[in-house]
Each structure stands twice: as C-alpha cells, then as structure tokens.
Design a protein around this motif. Structure first.
Motif, mmCIF file in Angstrom:
data_model
loop_
_atom_site.group_PDB
_atom_site.id
_atom_site.type_symbol
_atom_site.label_atom_id
_atom_site.label_comp_id
_atom_site.label_asym_id
_atom_site.label_seq_id
_atom_site.Cartn_x
_atom_site.Cartn_y
_atom_site.Cartn_z
ATOM 1 N N ALA A 309 0.854 -1.197 0.000
ATOM 2 C CA ALA A 309 0.000 0.000 0.000
ATOM 3 C C ALA A 309 0.886 1.243 0.000
ATOM 4 N N TYR A 310 0.459 2.294 -0.681
ATOM 5 C CA TYR A 310 1.256 3.532 -0.677
ATOM 6 C C TYR A 310 0.389 4.783 -0.633
ATOM 7 N N SER A 311 -0.926 4.612 -0.477
ATOM 8 C CA SER A 311 -1.781 5.793 -0.525
ATOM 9 C C SER A 311 -2.991 5.645 0.399
ATOM 10 N N TRP A 312 -3.456 6.783 0.903
ATOM 11 C CA TRP A 312 -4.701 6.790 1.678
ATOM 12 C C TRP A 312 -5.894 7.027 0.765
ATOM 13 N N ILE A 313 -5.622 7.184 -0.521
ATOM 14 C CA ILE A 313 -6.724 7.373 -1.475
ATOM 15 C C ILE A 313 -7.133 5.992 -1.980
ATOM 16 N N LYS A 314 -8.427 5.760 -2.087
ATOM 17 C CA LYS A 314 -8.876 4.486 -2.686
ATOM 18 C C LYS A 314 -8.855 4.646 -4.199
ATOM 19 N N ALA A 315 -9.076 3.549 -4.922
ATOM 20 C CA ALA A 315 -8.970 3.613 -6.383
ATOM 21 C C ALA A 315 -10.307 3.277 -7.037
ATOM 22 N N PRO A 316 -11.158 4.299 -7.274
ATOM 23 C CA PRO A 316 -12.436 4.026 -7.947
ATOM 24 C C PRO A 316 -12.231 3.730 -9.431
ATOM 25 N N ARG A 317 -13.008 2.814 -9.938
ATOM 26 C CA ARG A 317 -12.897 2.434 -11.353
ATOM 27 C C ARG A 317 -14.279 2.241 -11.959
ATOM 28 N N HIS A 318 -14.381 2.550 -13.263
ATOM 29 C CA HIS A 318 -15.606 2.256 -14.009
ATOM 30 C C HIS A 318 -15.273 1.131 -14.984
ATOM 31 N N ALA A 319 -15.944 0.035 -14.828
ATOM 32 C CA ALA A 319 -15.698 -1.161 -15.657
ATOM 33 C C ALA A 319 -14.199 -1.483 -15.705
ATOM 34 N N GLY A 320 -13.540 -1.314 -14.589
ATOM 35 C CA GLY A 320 -12.110 -1.620 -14.513
ATOM 36 C C GLY A 320 -11.203 -0.525 -15.033
ATOM 37 N N HIS A 321 -11.764 0.566 -15.523
ATOM 38 C CA HIS A 321 -10.949 1.646 -16.101
ATOM 39 C C HIS A 321 -10.823 2.816 -15.138
ATOM 40 N N ALA A 322 -9.618 3.360 -15.060
ATOM 41 C CA ALA A 322 -9.444 4.629 -14.336
ATOM 42 C C ALA A 322 -10.043 5.721 -15.207
ATOM 43 N N MET A 323 -10.820 6.614 -14.592
ATOM 44 C CA MET A 323 -11.460 7.681 -15.373
ATOM 45 C C MET A 323 -11.018 9.032 -14.808
ATOM 46 N N GLU A 324 -10.967 10.017 -15.694
ATOM 47 C CA GLU A 324 -10.623 11.360 -15.222
ATOM 48 C C GLU A 324 -11.871 12.228 -15.241
ATOM 49 N N SER A 325 -11.986 13.108 -14.268
ATOM 50 C CA SER A 325 -13.139 14.005 -14.261
ATOM 51 C C SER A 325 -12.663 15.420 -13.956
ATOM 52 N N GLY A 326 -13.529 16.371 -14.201
ATOM 53 C CA GLY A 326 -13.155 17.773 -13.971
ATOM 54 C C GLY A 326 -13.591 18.637 -15.137
ATOM 55 N N PRO A 327 -13.191 19.902 -15.141
ATOM 56 C CA PRO A 327 -13.633 20.817 -16.202
ATOM 57 C C PRO A 327 -13.285 20.333 -17.608
ATOM 58 N N PHE A 328 -12.084 19.743 -17.773
ATOM 59 C CA PHE A 328 -11.713 19.283 -19.108
ATOM 60 C C PHE A 328 -12.632 18.153 -19.565
ATOM 61 N N SER A 329 -12.899 17.197 -18.657
ATOM 62 C CA SER A 329 -13.790 16.083 -18.995
ATOM 63 C C SER A 329 -15.170 16.606 -19.362
ATOM 64 N N ARG A 330 -15.643 17.567 -18.596
ATOM 65 C CA ARG A 330 -16.988 18.118 -18.841
ATOM 66 C C ARG A 330 -17.060 18.777 -20.218
#
Lengths: 492, 370
Positions: A309-330
């Motif tokens: 383990a190296y992070s306190w952040i969990k790793a959410p995934r959609h259908a196994g894919h990492a997704m990016e969100s934010g103004p650019f995604s929008r």
C-alpha cells in the motif's frame, strides 16, 4: 521516498511528493473517515457535514447528499428549488475555479517576488510593491524564480489577481444570500431549498450577477493564454488519462435533458451513456476489510502498515478503467454530445494552444483553459437560471415525509474538480451506510492490480521529471494544481 | 463612561476565566500610561480601534469596519508575525478570508499581515526554515499535530514555536474543541503545553470562523491587549450574546409562531435551532459581508461555536428526528419536548411552592390588621 523539501504548498489537506519504483505519487496523512462518522446520524446532518470534506467542493457534496436522500425516499423537488440549487452550484464552481487558478495555480508561474517589479498604476499594488521591497531578503514574499513575462504582462497578471478578489466577494455574497453563509451552506434540504424566494432576493441576485459581469468576461481566458505563451511546454506537459467521465445530474433521461453538464463516459475513444456503477480497489491503499462488519463504510478499516500500500486514497474504477473528471472532462463530453453549453471557440483555442485534437489535449494547458472557459460559460448559464425563477412559487415541496425514507439512494453532482457520488443506505431517515467518491479520489487514485493509475499519477509520470531538480519541482506543482486537486477531498 | 466603552464594560461583567498562561506578561494589556486618546506610532488611536471593534461586534458597516481594522493591524509597526498552522486541514477559513477581500490575496502574499507561514499560500520551492523570526509571533492553529505521530524533533520544534508565541489562537470549532479530525484529548495536550510555557490561549470557534472575529481579535491584541474571555476561552467581544438575542425571528419566538417545515415563516426552534444556547455574533453581524446568515436563509442554527457541537448532548445538529414523532414535517421535536417538559416542571414546581407558601403564610388580612 519522501522528504520535507518535497512538501507541496497550496494543496488543501496537505500533501507531499514521493517517489517509488513505479514513479512519482502523492503522500498524505491518514483518512478522516468521514463516512464512518456519519453512521447513525440523520441524513440531514450528512448534507451539512459532508461540506466539511473540502472548501471549494462543499456545495457539490451537499447537493449529492440531498439527492441521495431524495433518491432513497422518492422525494420530488420544487422547480424553484431545483433552479436555486443549480444557481448555487454554478456560483460555487465559478468561485472555486477563480480561486484555484489565480491563487493556487498562478503562483507557480508568477512568483510573489515579481510584485516588487510592479510598475503599473494601481495605487494599492504600488504601495504593496514598495512594502515588499523593504522586506528581509530571506522572507518568502521576496521569493522569486526566472519567469518569461514582460513588464506589461507582470503588471496585468497582478492587477487581475487583485481584481478577482472583488469577484470572490460578490460570489460569496450571492451564495450567502442563497445559502446563509459560505463556505458552509445551510439552506439545502430535501424538496428544494429553505430560503424564501422573494422579489427582493431576486433583485439582490440580479444585482450580484450584473456586478460579476464587471469582473468576468471572455478576457479571463487571455490570462491563461499569457501563461501558455510564456510557458509553451504546458501544452504538452502533464498529460493525464484519455478516458473521461461526467455525471452531470445523474443517469435519468430527464437529467440528461435538463443537466447543467451533459453526462456520459468517453471510454477508449467512444462516447457512452453514463451509468452510476463504480467499484473501488483498496489493493494499494492503507485499508483492509474489517474482521467484523463495521458501520459507515461497510466493513472497512485503516491498515497503515499494509504491504504494497502507498496511498490513503482508494482507487475508484468504471468497468475496470481509471477515469478522469473535472472541467476538461466536462468540456469534452459536452462538445462530443453536441450540447449547447459547450463552447466551440474554447475548444478551438485549446486545440490550437496544445497543438492536439481535443481528446488528446488533456495537458496542464488544456485543463487550465477548460476551467477558465467554464467560468465564462457558467456565468451565462446563471443568467438563464435567474430568468427561470418565479417568486410566486415555493422553493420547497413539503408533500411527503423525508424522515420515513428507507433503502438505498444515489446522489451525483459535478464538483469544481470533478465527479461526486454519494451512496447512502437509510433506515427511517437515519444513515446505516455511507459511501462517498469525490473528484480528487477519481483523479488522485493510486494504481490498481492491473497497473492502471489515476489521472494525476499518470500526468506526474508522463513527463520525465526529477523532484531533486528545482525547475522540475515547479513543473510537478504545476501539474498538481492543474487538477485543482484537494487531498482532504481525496482521502475524506 | 461613554457609550462605546460600555460594550467592553458590559463584557467584563461576565467575569472572564483567566486565560492559560499570563496574558499581561506576554501581550501588555492597556495600561494607565497609554491613554485611549493618545496616538499609537501607526497614527491610529486606541479609541478609534475601540470604536471600530464596537462597530464590528455590532455588525455596523461590517465590511468597512473589518477592512479598517485589518489596516490598523497591518499598519502597526510592532505587529507580531502570524504563524498559521494548517497542516492537514481544509481551506474553509482561508477561503472565507479571501472572499472577504480582507486580507485579500495580495495582502497575504505581500505580507501586510506578516504572514510567516501558511501552507495554503506559500510559493512552490520556498524553504520555510530559511525564515528567521525577528519579533514575537502570534500562533494561529487550525490543526494541531498529533503528539503520537510526530518525531521527538518535530515535537520539540512545535514546543519551541508555542513558547515563542505571544498569543495562541485556536481557529475553527475542530481546533477549539476537537472533532472528526482532531480528538479532544489533543486539545488538552495543547492547553497543558500552553499553560506550562505560559503562552496565553484563546479560541475562535465556528464552522468556519467569521473572518471579522479573527481580524477584530488581532486588532484587540495589538491595540488594547488581551481580550476578555468567557469560560470557554472565547472573546466576549464576539461571543457574549446568544443567537436568539438579536435574531430576526425573536418576535416570532415570543409570540409562539414557529416554522413547522423548512421554508415556513416563523422561529426555527421546532426545526432544531440551537440559537437559544449558542453564543456567537451571527445574528448581529451576518455572514459574507453581512447580507445573510444561516437562520436568514431558513437554516436552523446548529450551534457550531459551542463545545458540545455537533452532538449537542444527543440532540444532534437538528434535534432528534424520527418519522411520525418529530422531524422536518413539523411534528414536535424532542429538544422542544425537552424544553417544554422543563418549562412544565418549573411551572408545576412554582405552583406547588406558591400553594405551600399560601398555606403556611399568615393570612393577608391578619397582616393588614396588624
């Protein structure tokens, strides 16, 4: 490894840079376990307490919490209440973007020491410039680094930074009128908003809107263009993921039509309809399944010494894919959906400045332009929202009893930094289980067993950057700030 | 005694508990040889600061008075350096300050406030250890380090910082009383340390703390010495009256007109409002420039400046809710039931006492005769 000199500034919640065998990543203190602390409380308290996850995205968290409640209880929302919530939402995003760009990101390009060089005509800035010249040489306000700006550009950027404070004052005043106080909104309740809509309130909001026009126009995009002109490598640097998401207002057909932001996934080059299903991996996070089922976040507990383990952040995934969100995604999803809210001029500008197609332009430059472009678009949207308000109608529906709500509910909202999802299980209006995925959790997520990293970690390792090198450390900071990243949101 | 002084004299009647450490020793309270009308080196008289503070506490032209107070703080040549500790906290207070245009970003950056350290504003690449303190510091803590998680060296450095502090200001409810991020025993550890090192400590609770409270207290420290505190170490200047005292729904409360649902007219007591037991200036000064506040937007006061926030002895932020018994649909709330039962108890006791006195007292006619 990590050390104090790699500590990051202007990142909410505190973070430092670390380097491992797989590249650079962010370190933080332990999670606050806000989900655990919500268990057993009434859902009304979740609307209030989840705003404390992050200052800039608090309003969006409150909206996601109330929507989750309304979803669980099948509650309707008054039309005025929906519009007022959307207005509050839009204003909070404008506020967050302006604060993040001018006060969190810009100091990576325009060091505070440049104020000493100010030669414009603004009386306050001239006075401050003289004051700063008298400071001790070791003082941080004298801190400087080589920058590419001309004298006129330095003057302009400082004047804009100073000016934007005025916009923040107006924005906070408007949000307080709608929500009591900012940054802790008190009026979001099931069925709408508790504030009484009157002609006087509408007048105050219109007055604020007109005042904002003095500060916010398309010229703001020029402030990003000046930075991109000075630092042309930003167009290519810090490239994130190529999979994007935007939840908009949810997955229903009605939400798709009325949404502030059109929802959808952009996955492996294709636009897909949004679905709320998401998984979270804790493989490389400091968590483990509890021996006995706990509450709050079902059966999850801290494991600070966990191997791999190296992070306190969990790793959410959609259908196994990492997704990016934010103004650019929008922006990308709105543009590809053919939505009217997308701005073709902005898209053109991003493609031109980054010299890439829009779906490839997720770089530091692309993200900053998308955020400031969104500010301009949202202010126009506020105008439309104000026209939709009818003071003769109520802002809240009190038809059914929200305290009788039981079962699971899902609430979505687009926060300033990206997608927010709240999933709540209620029993008689009280929380049995709560699950939050914030925007910085999506973007800052660590790697999963298949080796896929979140957007921020991908961007940090996209370009070969050496944290021991002072110049590279600045670039690293530029990458992190381009995500409007909040560690307190990521680890909540 | 003039009207302006009476605000502070009124505050003094609350018999403040002496703060941790000895404020007179480190801060230099207002003294006989420095009368109010005498100008300070910054050209601002103490009386002027006193007038501004009174106006600030009363919410009069809040934005203007706060900006003037901020200027008074920044123009004082003897102002101490602010060392702002917010290591892992959120940006709520910083954001509220930035949106108040006071001190704005330029002020923070250019150090008009002598901001020595703040994670939220430092430039990338700056090495804070290069900075040397040239005058006493005011330590503003939004987060408190975990003594169990820091190294002995870090602990020693923190102790040194506290010992150098002219005043220690805890900002925000979590730092003042503990909460989700800060366990209450950590506050005890800090208070013990402040006492041992003789550093005066005061608290500015709130979620977040109103910006004018911080500015006002800094001005008070600079020009008038250590402020008078209540039993919870809060300055009486801003925390001496309950929310209810100046609430816009005060008349509704007295007339028994209660909002039964969110969005209704009337006093919000039945929606769980904690205004009667919460000491803060919100109802007088408002928020974000004074245009609105929680109750003004139909949201009950959640008592965010009180030590028992957010549990409120089991009542929670909005009272105990359960369907069909109490709740936002306008049924009776348990905290109201509690208050009602208390009042009923007092009335019954009063009636019994009255009857007893009447039974055993000499007959009134006899008294008249005698």
């Amino acid at each position: 490894m990590s050390n104090e000199k790699w500590r990051l500034y202007r990142v909410e919640g505190g973070a430092s840079l670390a380097s491992g065998p797989d590249g650079l990543y962010l370190e933080s203190g332990p999670s606050r376990f806000i989900e655990h602390s919500l268990a057993g409380r009434p859902q009304l308290e979740a609307i209030y307490l989840t705003q404390q996850i992050t200052a800039d995205g608090g309003v969006a968290h409150a909206l996601a919490a109330v929507k989750a409640w309304e979803d669980a209880g099948g509650l309707s929302v008054a039309e005025n209440g929906r519009v007022l919530r959307e207005l509050l939402h839009a204003l909070s995003i404008i506020h967050a973007h302006l604060r993040q760009y001018y006060y969190q990101a810009l100091p990576d390009y325009l060091p505070p020491g440049t104020l000493k060089e100010y030669s414009g005509f603004h009386p306050d800035l001239r006075r401050i410039s003289q004051e700063i010249s008298r400071k001790s040489t070791t003082h941080w306000t004298r801190f400087n680094f080589t920058h590419p700006f001309t004298e006129a550009e330095v003057n302009h950027l400082w004047e804009q930074s100073y000016r934007i404070e005025g916009a923040l004052v107006v924005l906070q005043r408007m949000m307080a009128a709608l929500g009591g106080k900012f940054p802790q909104i008190m009026s979001i309740v099931p069925g709408g908003v508790s504030v009484r809509l009157s002609e006087a309130l509408l007048l105050r909001l219109r007055d604020g809107q007109n005042e904002l026009r003095r500060f916010i126009s398309r010229e703001l995009i020029e402030d990003v263009n000046i930075v991109l002109k000075g630092y042309p490598h930003l167009g290519k640097m810090g490239k994130g993921l190529t999979n994007f998401m935007c939840v908009g207002e949810g997955e229903s057909d009605a939400a798709l039509e009325s949404s502030l932001f059109p929802s959808g996934f952009y996955l492996e080059g294709k636009l897909e309809r949004f679905t709320s299903a998401a998984t979270e991996s804790i493989e490389h996070s400091f968590y483990q399944l509890a021996q006995s089922p706990g509450h709050g976040r079902r059966g999850l507990q801290a494991a600070p010494g966990k191997e791999n383990a190296y992070s306190w952040i969990k790793a959410p995934r959609h259908a196994g894919h990492a997704m990016e969100s934010g103004p650019f995604s929008r922006l990308l999803i709105a543009y590809l959906s053919g939505s009217q809210i997308s701005d073709p001029t902005l898209v053109e500008s991003i493609q031109q400045k980054t010299a890439q197609a829009l779906n490839e332009a997720n770089t530091v430059g692309g993200r900053l332009l998308a955020a400031i472009g969104e500010v301009v678009g949202l202010l126009d949207h506020c105008e439309i929202l104000l026209d939709q308000l009818d003071p003769a109608q109520p802002a809240i529906l009190n038809e059914s009893d929200p305290l009788a709500s039981s079962g699971e509910g899902i609430g979505h909202a687009e926060g300033p930094a990206g997608t927010i999802r709240h999933v709540v299980t209620l029993d008689g209006g009280r929380i049995v289980n709560y699950d939050i995925i914030g925007p910085s959790t999506w973007n800052g997520s660590p790697r999963t067993p298949n080796g896929k990293t979140g957007g921020l970690e991908t961007a940090l390792n996209h370009t070969d950057l050496d944290p021991e090198n002072a110049e590279d450390r600045l670039d690293i900071s530029r990458i992190i700030h381009s995500f409007f990243f909040s560690m307190s949101d990521a680890i909540h | 005694m003039n009207r302006l002084d009476s605000v502070f004299v009124k505050a003094s009647r609350h018999a403040p508990k002496p703060p941790e450490g000895n404020p007179e020793e480190k801060t230099g309270a207002m003294s006989e040889e420095h009368p109010n009308h005498q100008s300070t080196p910054a050209g601002i008289t103490r009386r002027e600061v006193l007038r501004l503070l009174s106006a600030s506490a009363a919410g009069a032209a809040l934005h203007l008075t706060t900006v003037q107070l901020a200027k008074a703080v920044s123009s004082s040549p003897s102002r101490p350096h602010l060392h702002w500790f917010n290591d892992s906290g959120t940006d709520h207070t910083l954001l509220a300050l930035q949106g108040h245009s006071m001190p704005g970003y330029a002020d923070l950056v250019t150090n008009r406030w002598e901001m020595v350290a703040h994670r939220g504003i430092f430039p990338t690449g700056f090495r804070p250890e290069r900075y040397t303190f040239q005058s006493p510091i005011i330590l503003v803590l939004e987060t408190i380090p975990d003594p169990a998680a820091i190294t002995p060296g870090e602990r020693e450095a923190f102790e040194k910082l506290v010992s150098m502090g002219k005043t220690l200001i805890l900002v925000g409810t979590e730092a003042c009383y503990g909460g989700i991020s800060i366990p209450a025993k950590r506050i005890g550890w800090l208070k013990e340390m402040a006492k041992r090192l003789r550093t005066p400590l005061l608290k500015l609770p709130g979620v977040p703390v109103p910006p004018h409270h911080l500015v006002g207290v800094l001005a008070h420290l600079e020009y008038l010495g250590f402020p008078r505190l209540d039993a919870h170490l809060r300055p009486l200047l801003y925390y001496s009256q309950t929310i209810c005292e100046a609430c816009e729904h005060r008349r509704s409360l007295e007339a028994g007109m209660f909002a039964r649902d969110f969005g209704d007219e009337g006093c919000l007591l039945e929606l769980g409002c904690k205004g009667q037991t919460t000491y803060n200036s919100c109802s007088t000064t408002g928020w974000n420039g004074g245009n609105s506040w929680c109750v003004g937007a139909g949201g009950p006061c959640v008592g965010c400046s009180e030590p028992w926030y957010p549990a409120h002895g089991g009542l929670g932020l909005y009272g105990r809710q359960s369907p069909g018994v109490s709740g936002v649909r306008g049924k009776i709330w348990q905290n109201v039931e509690g208050i009602g039962l208390g009042l009923l108890g007092i009335s019954v006791a009063g009636t019994v006492l009255h009857l007893l006195r009447k039974a055993f007292a000499p007959d009134s006619e006899e008294l008249e005769d005698s």
